[in-house]
Enzyme design. Structure first.
Site, mmCIF file in Angstrom:
data_model
loop_
_atom_site.group_PDB
_atom_site.id
_atom_site.type_symbol
_atom_site.label_atom_id
_atom_site.label_comp_id
_atom_site.label_asym_id
_atom_site.label_seq_id
_atom_site.Cartn_x
_atom_site.Cartn_y
_atom_site.Cartn_z
ATOM 1 N N LYS A 22 0.817 3.587 -13.239
ATOM 2 C CA LYS A 22 -0.042 4.054 -12.350
ATOM 3 C C LYS A 22 1.016 3.504 -10.616
ATOM 4 C CE LYS A 22 -3.803 2.813 -10.137
ATOM 5 N NZ LYS A 22 -3.837 2.802 -8.923
ATOM 6 N N CYS A 118 -11.095 -0.017 2.074
ATOM 7 C CA CYS A 118 -11.970 0.742 1.056
ATOM 8 C C CYS A 118 -12.664 -0.632 0.195
ATOM 9 C CB CYS A 118 -10.068 0.551 0.008
ATOM 10 S SG CYS A 118 -9.637 -0.852 -0.675
ATOM 11 N N ARG A 123 -7.578 -3.637 4.327
ATOM 12 C CA ARG A 123 -6.187 -3.406 3.391
ATOM 13 C C ARG A 123 -5.258 -2.762 4.493
ATOM 14 N NH1 ARG A 123 -7.171 -0.952 -2.609
ATOM 15 N NH2 ARG A 123 -4.512 -1.428 -2.663
ATOM 16 N N ASP A 308 -5.242 -7.354 -10.214
ATOM 17 C CA ASP A 308 -6.391 -5.863 -10.683
ATOM 18 C C ASP A 308 -6.241 -6.290 -11.931
ATOM 19 O OD1 ASP A 308 -5.644 -4.418 -8.327
ATOM 20 O OD2 ASP A 308 -3.255 -3.451 -9.459
ATOM 21 N N ARG A 400 -9.083 7.594 -12.177
ATOM 22 C CA ARG A 400 -7.748 7.370 -10.664
ATOM 23 C C ARG A 400 -6.783 6.754 -12.352
ATOM 24 N NH1 ARG A 400 -9.337 4.397 -6.258
ATOM 25 N NH2 ARG A 400 -6.767 3.804 -6.515
HETATM 26 C C1 UD1 Z 1 -0.950 -2.556 -4.444
HETATM 27 C C2 UD1 Z 1 -1.487 -2.275 -5.480
HETATM 28 C C3 UD1 Z 1 -2.264 -2.343 -6.027
HETATM 29 C C4 UD1 Z 1 -2.931 -4.129 -6.330
HETATM 30 C C5 UD1 Z 1 -1.944 -4.505 -5.808
HETATM 31 C C6 UD1 Z 1 -2.036 -6.018 -5.333
HETATM 32 C C7 UD1 Z 1 -0.417 0.173 -5.862
HETATM 33 C C8 UD1 Z 1 -0.481 1.631 -5.737
HETATM 34 N N1 UD1 Z 1 -1.618 -0.698 -5.550
HETATM 35 O O1 UD1 Z 1 -1.265 -2.390 -3.376
HETATM 36 O O2 UD1 Z 1 -3.222 -1.319 -6.992
HETATM 37 O O3 UD1 Z 1 -4.086 -4.516 -6.402
HETATM 38 O O4 UD1 Z 1 -0.950 -4.285 -4.874
HETATM 39 O O5 UD1 Z 1 -1.793 -6.830 -6.144
HETATM 40 O O6 UD1 Z 1 0.587 -0.382 -6.829
HETATM 41 N N2 UD1 Z 1 -1.725 -6.786 3.644
HETATM 42 C C9 UD1 Z 1 -1.814 -7.189 4.684
HETATM 43 N N3 UD1 Z 1 -0.967 -6.162 5.503
HETATM 44 C C10 UD1 Z 1 -0.042 -5.345 4.832
HETATM 45 C C11 UD1 Z 1 -0.258 -4.678 3.355
HETATM 46 C C12 UD1 Z 1 -1.867 -5.846 3.193
HETATM 47 O O7 UD1 Z 1 -1.924 -8.246 5.168
HETATM 48 O O8 UD1 Z 1 0.167 -4.961 5.579
HETATM 49 C C13 UD1 Z 1 -2.701 -7.585 2.569
HETATM 50 C C14 UD1 Z 1 -3.581 -6.883 1.716
HETATM 51 O O9 UD1 Z 1 -5.231 -6.983 2.578
HETATM 52 C C15 UD1 Z 1 -3.599 -7.568 0.870
HETATM 53 C C16 UD1 Z 1 -2.137 -8.813 0.092
HETATM 54 O O10 UD1 Z 1 -1.879 -8.090 1.764
HETATM 55 O O11 UD1 Z 1 -5.022 -8.882 1.231
HETATM 56 C C17 UD1 Z 1 -2.017 -8.293 -0.877
HETATM 57 O O12 UD1 Z 1 -1.739 -6.109 -0.358
HETATM 58 P P1 UD1 Z 1 -0.441 -5.363 -1.460
HETATM 59 O O13 UD1 Z 1 0.169 -6.381 -2.091
HETATM 60 O O14 UD1 Z 1 0.027 -4.349 0.121
HETATM 61 O O15 UD1 Z 1 -1.497 -4.256 -2.042
HETATM 62 P P2 UD1 Z 1 -0.958 -3.084 -2.407
HETATM 63 O O16 UD1 Z 1 0.297 -2.323 -2.422
HETATM 64 O O17 UD1 Z 1 -1.884 -1.891 -1.353
#
Ligand code: UD1
Length: 421
Positions: A22, A118, A123, A308, A400
């Site tokens: 996914k 969420c 996030r 995850d 999902r």
């Molecule tokens: C992706 C995955 C999700 C998984 C996560 C961590 C997808 C569609 N989703 O989510 O299933 O749980 O990786 O492995 O691929 N953060 C910031 N600032 C930002 C972006 C992120 O502080 O601009 C923080 C987030 O709050 C979190 C951490 O970084 O604490 C990791 O998040 P991130 O790796 O970005 O997760 P996603 O890409 O949203």
């Protein structure tokens, strides 16, 4: 709203095919915006999140056809596209923000609704914004939308990510493929989905190196062309179904699974007393003797233990002999499954980002519900081990991320059915 009823107790035996990932598919789909030529994805999973991304891309003017019963996605954006990603779609799924980088690179502008928080945490988007600004974009937040512009196009830059964010790495990587000059992303995420995206972008003509090392170097090119790419196996679906025989007993082969996708997770299964063997078709997982042992788990970015799989692992440890400590370091609010598991007789104490789980002999079926995808599936797993009937509501979370979960589990002998209401 559909619910799922699981009757626990039966050991599992047989094979489960693992679908395409996914999270890989959700970043590969927006990559179509980077080229006017068609991008075709094979081994796509059939999930409601993929339908949401399809809807978003179509709203931007892309043609997206689902072929071979949803296994193949044929996409094309040869015509002028719209650069506004509307709140009504973005709010359904955070991964919608992955159109930001490609739109900016293709159109020089993008207006993308802020995804909002969420259930598992706030996030934020600061790392995405910081990276794209380093490439020369100006980004402003107005009326809940990020308004991004790159007058004169994007330019290569050195970008260091404070946190190795998966989504930020993907957005910056996609944007940088069409930037002028060289981009270097350090502390980039190393998740296998990033490797899959890099492979697809390379097939489209991008010049990318180092995606497995945490430092990605991208040499911008003038244009990308069409390609056909097969989506990698879903390591989270794999890990989830590996836990099914671990929790219920028996032996199941997961077709398409590889240890390299779930190495840190396999080490914990091994410590808990579960056998995992790589075969030529996938992974064979078995629990043959008695209860599993308690193990401590700390979630980390890849190659560490994936956040995850934390909820599902907790379900297993609820039935282990001894006390396990689970530490969640990626998302600040990712233990919502704990109170639901406690309704099934689990003994769990949550203090901030740490959950202490004392294993019990037997969980007991109960009506439960969860507020996110992985939490929901942990309740299904717990139901497989519980005495009596577990009714899991809010099944739309499961749809999902898990393709036909009840069919896959029924095929290995689980007593599980979906009820429509
Ligand atoms: C992706 C995955 C999700 C998984 C996560 C961590 C997808 C569609 N989703 O989510 O299933 O749980 O990786 O492995 O691929 N953060 C910031 N600032 C930002 C972006 C992120 O502080 O601009 C923080 C987030 O709050 C979190 C951490 O970084 O604490 C990791 O998040 P991130 O790796 O970005 O997760 P996603 O890409 O949203």
């Amino acid at each position: 709203m559909d619910s799922i009823i699981v009757k626990g107790g039966a050991p599992l035996q047989g094979v489960i095919p693992i679908a395409g990932a996914k999270n890989a598919c959700l970043t590969l789909m927006p990559a179509t915006l980077l080229s006017e030529e068609p991008l075709t994805l094979t081994n796509a999973p059939r999930l409601s999140d993929i339908a949401t991304m399809t809807e978003l891309l179509q709203s931007l003017g892309a043609e997206v056809s689902s072929l071979q019963d949803g296994r193949v996605l044929a996409m094309s954006t040869h015509q002028k596209i719209n650069h506004v990603a509307d709140y009504d779609i973005v709010r359904k799924m955070r991964a919608s923000n992955l159109v930001l980088g490609p739109l900016l690179a293709r159109e020089g502008q993008a207006v993308v609704s802020m995804p909002g928080g969420c259930a598992i945490g706030a996030r934020p988007m600061d790392l995405h914004i910081h990276g794209l600004e380093a490439l020369g974009a100006t980004i402003e937040l107005k009326d809940g939308y990020l308004h991004a512009k790159a007058v004169g196009g994007l330019k290569g830059a050195k970008i260091h990510l404070r946190v190795a964010s998966v989504g930020a790495t993907e957005n910056i990587l996609m944007a940088a493929t069409l930037a002028k000059g060289t981009t270097v992303i350090s502390n980039a995420a190393r998740e296998p989905e990033i490797g899959d995206l890099a492979a697809c972008l390379r097939a489209m003509g991008a010049q990318i190196e180092g995606e497995a090392t945490g430092t990605i170097t991208i040499q911008g090119v003038d244009r990308l062309h069409g390609a056909t790419h097969s989506v990698i196996a879903d390591r989270i679906e794999l890990g989830t179904f590996m836990l099914a025989p671990a929790i219920a007993g028996g032996e199941v082969e997961l077709l398409g699974g590889r240890i390299a996708l779930v190495q840190a997770f396999c080490e914990k299964l091994d410590a808990a007393g579960i056998s995992v063997e790589e075969t030529d078709k996938g992974l064979k997982v078995a629990r043959k003797n008695g209860r599993v042992s308690a193990v401590d788990v700390r979630t980390e970015v890849f190659p560490g233990f994936p956040t995850d799989l934390q909820a599902q692992m907790m379900a297993l440890l609820c039935t282990a002999e001894g006390t396990s400590v689970l530490e969640e370091t990626i998302f600040e609010n990712r233990f919502m499954h704990a109170p639901e598991l406690m309704r099934m007789g689990a003994e769990i104490d949550v203090q901030g980002g740490v959950a202490t789980v004392t294993g019990v002999d037997r969980l007991k079926g109960a009506p439960v519900m969860a507020t996110d995808l992985r939490a929901s599936v942990s309740l299904i797993l717990a139901g497989l081990a519980a005495e009596g009937e577990t009714l899991v509501s809010r099944v739309y979370h499961l749809d999902r991320g898990y393709e036909r979960i009840e069919e896959k589990l029924r095929a290995v002998g689980a007593s599980i059915e979906r009820v429509h209401s």
